[in-house]
Design an enzyme around this catalytic site. Structure first.
Site, short mmCIF file in Angstrom:
data_model
loop_
_atom_site.label_atom_id
_atom_site.label_comp_id
_atom_site.label_asym_id
_atom_site.label_seq_id
_atom_site.Cartn_x
_atom_site.Cartn_y
_atom_site.Cartn_z
N LYS A 1 -12.47 50.59 -32.41
CA LYS A 1 -12.03 51.88 -31.88
C LYS A 1 -10.96 51.66 -30.80
O LYS A 1 -10.72 50.51 -30.39
CB LYS A 1 -13.24 52.63 -31.31
CG LYS A 1 -13.90 51.92 -30.13
CD LYS A 1 -15.31 52.44 -29.88
CE LYS A 1 -15.90 51.80 -28.65
NZ LYS A 1 -17.35 52.05 -28.54
N TYR B 1 5.52 50.01 -1.17
CA TYR B 1 5.02 51.33 -0.78
C TYR B 1 3.84 51.20 0.18
O TYR B 1 2.91 50.43 -0.06
CB TYR B 1 4.54 52.11 -2.00
CG TYR B 1 5.66 52.56 -2.91
CD1 TYR B 1 6.68 53.38 -2.44
CD2 TYR B 1 5.68 52.18 -4.24
CE1 TYR B 1 7.70 53.80 -3.29
CE2 TYR B 1 6.68 52.60 -5.10
CZ TYR B 1 7.70 53.41 -4.61
OH TYR B 1 8.69 53.81 -5.45
N MET C 1 5.17 51.49 -10.23
CA MET C 1 5.24 51.87 -11.64
C MET C 1 5.85 50.78 -12.51
O MET C 1 5.36 50.49 -13.61
CB MET C 1 6.04 53.17 -11.79
CG MET C 1 6.02 53.73 -13.20
SD MET C 1 7.00 55.23 -13.37
CE MET C 1 6.05 56.40 -12.41
C1 LIG Z 1 -18.09 50.91 -28.56
C2 LIG Z 1 -19.39 50.80 -29.23
C3 LIG Z 1 -19.93 49.54 -29.53
C4 LIG Z 1 -19.29 48.25 -29.09
O1 LIG Z 1 -19.54 48.03 -27.73
P1 LIG Z 1 -19.10 46.66 -27.05
O2 LIG Z 1 -19.69 46.66 -25.71
O3 LIG Z 1 -17.61 46.70 -26.97
O4 LIG Z 1 -19.57 45.59 -27.93
C5 LIG Z 1 -21.11 49.49 -30.24
N1 LIG Z 1 -21.73 50.63 -30.62
C6 LIG Z 1 -21.25 51.85 -30.35
C7 LIG Z 1 -21.99 53.04 -30.79
C8 LIG Z 1 -20.08 51.98 -29.62
O5 LIG Z 1 -19.60 53.19 -29.34
#
Ligand SMILES: *Cc1c(COP(=O)(O)O)cnc(C)c1O
Length: 363
Positions: free
Chosen positions: A35, A255, A303
């Protein structure tokens, strides 16, 4: 090229990390979680590198579509499932597998008249209190799903841990006991473990582990890096040294003037900043690597630029590559300085960062 900020993605590290997950969870199947654009590494390149995974875990149908578009036919789990009834069509046409975590989704499935098969993952809330059916409803929801003609194969049970990164806290063991009790006597496959649980909680490995962060070489265990567990950093972030200035004793840098030079000293300017995804909260003292040796950030991250202390780097020259994180400088350490975690940093590269793939197995 002017102002080149580069995220080099180490494809061999991604592959090695998947192999390391299999070593830690022998005999279990692996959902490679990709993801957030493959945790910021680029979804397609990560999916190709991890094509050996038993399944991919994505947050959206659109991500599943991108994986199919490059011709991969791995199983794909959509971790939050469908958001509206029409999503079922896309799930089927792309052979995606929805997680079912809520009554609304169950109702849409039950109202669905398309007989073509769909694999589903049933999520139970055992203590995270984010997504999932309450435990006392597990048997009922399971029976309703199992009765649907279009639900194919075995149901996959899923739960998610809230505190698996804390090896000395009992919450994970308690969630596991509850999960086992809830599904006892019911059929199906089990998936509990995220990265931290793969590392620290072998009793949670179940049938499927869900590995995210460790595939990219990053750990969320306080004070420990992915490398401490045998994983390799899959991203090197680098930029160029574009100026070296001598700044007088007593003068303040950048800054807010938060850093005052204790002596007349050489200050390097590196062309990277929060506009590239480098964290603005990294404070004075945060390390970078110059010619393989640590140099400290001084003053505020802006930035487009950061400033570094070159007193220990007389050899520094304009054009030098500066590494912000990578195999020799764990992103977890930078996250700690910036009050966040490595995950957030690797996910945060902006569009002006150039991505380059490197495969040392080719070398
Ligand atoms: C993101 C996610 C994972 C993976 O988590 P990590 O800590 O990156 O291994 C596993 N299960 C679900 C449901 C997630 O949303």
């Amino acid at each position: 090229m002017s102002r080149r900020v580069t995220a080099t993605i180490h494809l061999d590290a991604l592959r090695d990390n998947l192999a390391r997950v299999r070593e830690l969870a022998p005999g279990r199947r692996v959902v490679a979680v990709v993801k957030a654009d493959g945790y910021g590494h680029g979804l397609e390149r990560v999916a190709r590198a991890l094509a050996d995974a038993d399944a991919f875990g994505v947050a959206s149908i659109a991500d599943g579509e991108r994986i199919r578009a490059i011709g991969l036919d791995n199983r794909i789990v959509v971790l939050s499932g469908i958001d509206e009834p029409d999503d079922l069509k896309a799930m089927r046409s792309l052979s995606l597998e929805p997680v079912v975590h809520h009554d609304s989704q169950l109702a849409w499935l039950e109202a669905d008249r398309d007989p073509s098969p769909l694999r589903v993952w049933l999520k139970i809330d055992t203590g995270m209190h984010r997504l999932g059916f309450p435990m006392q409803r597990a048997a009922e929801v399971y029976a309703r799903l199992a009765a649907l003609p279009q639900v194919a194969g075995r149901i996959h049970w899923l739960t998610h841990f809230a505190r698996s990164d804390e090896f000395d806290v009992s919450a994970t063991a308690e969630q596991t006991v509850r999960f086992d009790a809830v599904i006892a006597g019911l059929g199906g496959e089990r998936s509990l473990a995220n990265s931290a649980a793969i590392l620290g909680w072998p009793a949670t490995h179940g049938d499927w582990v869900r590995a995210g962060g460790v595939l990219y070489g990053v750990s969320v265990i306080a004070g420990r890096t992915g490398a401490d567990f045998g994983f390799r950093s899959a991203m090197t972030l680098s930029a160029r040294l574009i100026a070296i200035n001598s700044v007088a004793r007593g003068e303040a840098i950048g800054y807010g003037g938060s850093y005052v030079c204790p002596q007349t000293m050489p200050v390097g300017v590196v062309a990277i900043g929060y506009g590239d995804g480098y964290p603005r909260h990294a404070d004075s003292g945060t390390p970078v690597l110059l010619r393989g040796r640590a140099a400290a950030i001084i003053g505020r991250v802006s930035m487009d630029l950061i400033t570094i202390d070159l007193r220990q780097h007389p050899e520094a020259a304009i054009g030098d590559e500066v590494v912000l994180w990578g195999p020799q400088l764990p992103v977890e350490a930078i996250g700690e300085r910036a009050d966040t975690i490595g995950y957030e940093l690797i996910c945060g590269m902006t569009r002006r960062v150039d991505f380059v793939e490197r495969d040392d197995a080719d070398a």
